[in-house]
Design a protein around this motif. Structure first.
Motif, PDB file in Angstrom:
ATOM      1  N   THR A  17       0.709  -1.172  -0.254  1.00 19.67           N
ATOM      2  CA  THR A  17       0.094   0.134   0.120  1.00 19.67           C
ATOM      3  C   THR A  17       0.815   0.999  -0.134  1.00 19.67           C
ATOM      4  N   ARG A  18       2.044   1.039   0.504  1.00 22.24           N
ATOM      5  CA  ARG A  18       3.116   2.402   0.383  1.00 22.24           C
ATOM      6  C   ARG A  18       4.034   2.264  -0.613  1.00 22.24           C
ATOM      7  N   SER A  20       3.696  -0.014  -4.234  1.00 23.36           N
ATOM      8  CA  SER A  20       3.041  -0.949  -5.171  1.00 23.36           C
ATOM      9  C   SER A  20       3.952  -1.619  -5.856  1.00 23.36           C
ATOM     10  N   GLY A  90      -5.829   1.406   2.907  1.00 21.66           N
ATOM     11  CA  GLY A  90      -4.567   1.443   2.292  1.00 21.66           C
ATOM     12  C   GLY A  90      -4.728  -0.004   1.305  1.00 21.66           C
ATOM     13  N   ALA A  93      -6.762   0.788  -1.607  1.00 20.74           N
ATOM     14  CA  ALA A  93      -6.060   1.523  -2.847  1.00 20.74           C
ATOM     15  C   ALA A  93      -5.244   0.792  -3.470  1.00 20.74           C
ATOM     16  N   SER A  97      -5.769  -0.257  -7.601  1.00 23.99           N
ATOM     17  CA  SER A  97      -4.718   0.102  -8.813  1.00 23.99           C
ATOM     18  C   SER A  97      -4.114  -1.254  -9.584  1.00 23.99           C
ATOM     19  N   SER A 150      -8.088   7.425  -3.022  1.00 18.55           N
ATOM     20  CA  SER A 150      -7.261   8.657  -2.762  1.00 18.55           C
ATOM     21  C   SER A 150      -7.131   9.169  -1.533  1.00 18.55           C
ATOM     22  N   TRP A 153      -3.986   7.042   0.018  1.00 17.11           N
ATOM     23  CA  TRP A 153      -2.827   7.577  -0.462  1.00 17.11           C
ATOM     24  C   TRP A 153      -2.442   9.098   0.297  1.00 17.11           C
ATOM     25  N   SER A 156      -1.361   8.089   3.761  1.00 21.72           N
ATOM     26  CA  SER A 156       0.084   7.746   3.893  1.00 21.72           C
ATOM     27  C   SER A 156       1.160   8.480   3.383  1.00 21.72           C
ATOM     28  N   GLU A 157       0.831   9.607   2.508  1.00 14.43           N
ATOM     29  CA  GLU A 157       1.765  10.327   2.208  1.00 14.43           C
ATOM     30  C   GLU A 157       2.072  11.580   3.122  1.00 14.43           C
TER      31      GLU A 157
END
Length: 183
Positions: A17-18, A20, A90, A93, A97, A150, A153, A156-157
Motif C-alpha cells: 500500500t506504500r 505498490s 490502504g 487503494a 490500482s 485517494s 494515499w 499515507s503520504e
C-alpha cells in the motif's frame, strides 16, 4: 518455525500500500521471512496479489456488515461505511490500482457482491430523496472506491491527517451526491 499466513499477508499489504512496485524480496523482508518461504506460500506476485484480493474482499464484507448499510438514513449509512472501510483503505487503494484483478472473466465474484450492496445503498438514498438521481448508483459506487483510495494515499503520504479521512470522503461524496432543489 511455522509461518503465519495472515501475518505475511498483512505485512505484504502494509508494504504494497506504500510501495505498490515492491519486489517479492522486499515483501519477504517486510514479513520477516526468506524469499523461499514466501514462495512456498505464494508461487509469485500474481498469487500474492490474488491472496491480498481475498483478504480485501473479506475486510470489505466485514466492513459492510459492521456499517449496517440498510439501517437509517442512507447518508448516515454512508458515513458508517466510510468509517468501517478506513482500516482497510490502504489495502483497497493497492487493489484498486491492480488492473489484473478487474480484467477478463477471472474477476472475483466478491467484488460483484460488494458492488451490489454499495449500489443498493446509493439506490435507497435516491429512492428516499436523499441523493441526486442524475448520478447512477454504479457511478456513486465507483466514486466511493476512488475517494477511499485517494484518501488512503493522501493519508499515507502525510498530505492529509488520518483523523480527517472519514470527514473528507463523506463530505465530498455526499456534497456531490446530495439532491438539490430542481434536480
Amino acid at each position: 518455525m511455522a509461518v503465519d499466513r495472515d501475518h505475511v499477508l498483512r505485512s505484504a499489504a502494509a508494504l504494497l500500500t506504500r510501495r505498490s512496485t515492491a519486489t517479492m524480496d522486499e515483501v519477504a523482508r517486510a514479513a520477516g521471512i526468506s524469499r523461499a518461504t514466501l514462495h512456498r506460500h505464494f508461487a509469485g506476485r500474481d498469487a500474492l496479489v490474488r491472496a491480498l484480493e481475498d483478504l480485501g474482499i473479506a475486510e470489505c464484507e466485514a466492513a459492510l456488515e459492521a456499517a449496517r448499510p440498510d439501517e437509517g438514513p442512507a447518508a448516515d449509512a454512508v458515513r458508517r461505511l466510510v468509517r468501517a472501510f478506513e482500516p482497510s483503505a490502504g489495502l483497497l487503494a493497492f487493489l484498486y490500482s491492480e488492473n489484473q484483478l478487474f480484467e477478463g472473466e477471472q474477476q472475483n465474484q466478491g467484488w460483484a457482491r460488494i458492488d451490489a450492496r454499495l449500489a443498493a445503498l446509493f439506490r435507497r438514498g435516491q429512492e428516499n430523496g436523499e441523493f441526486r438521481i442524475d448520478l447512477s448508483p454504479v457511478w456513486l459506487t465507483e466514486a466511493l472506491y476512488g475517494l477511499l483510495a485517494s484518501g488512503a494515499w493522501a493519508v499515507s503520504e502525510g498530505r492529509v491527517a488520518r483523523n480527517d479521512f472519514t470527514h473528507m470522503i463523506v463530505e465530498l461524496l455526499l456534497g456531490g451526491a446530495t439532491r438539490r432543489e430542481g434536480s
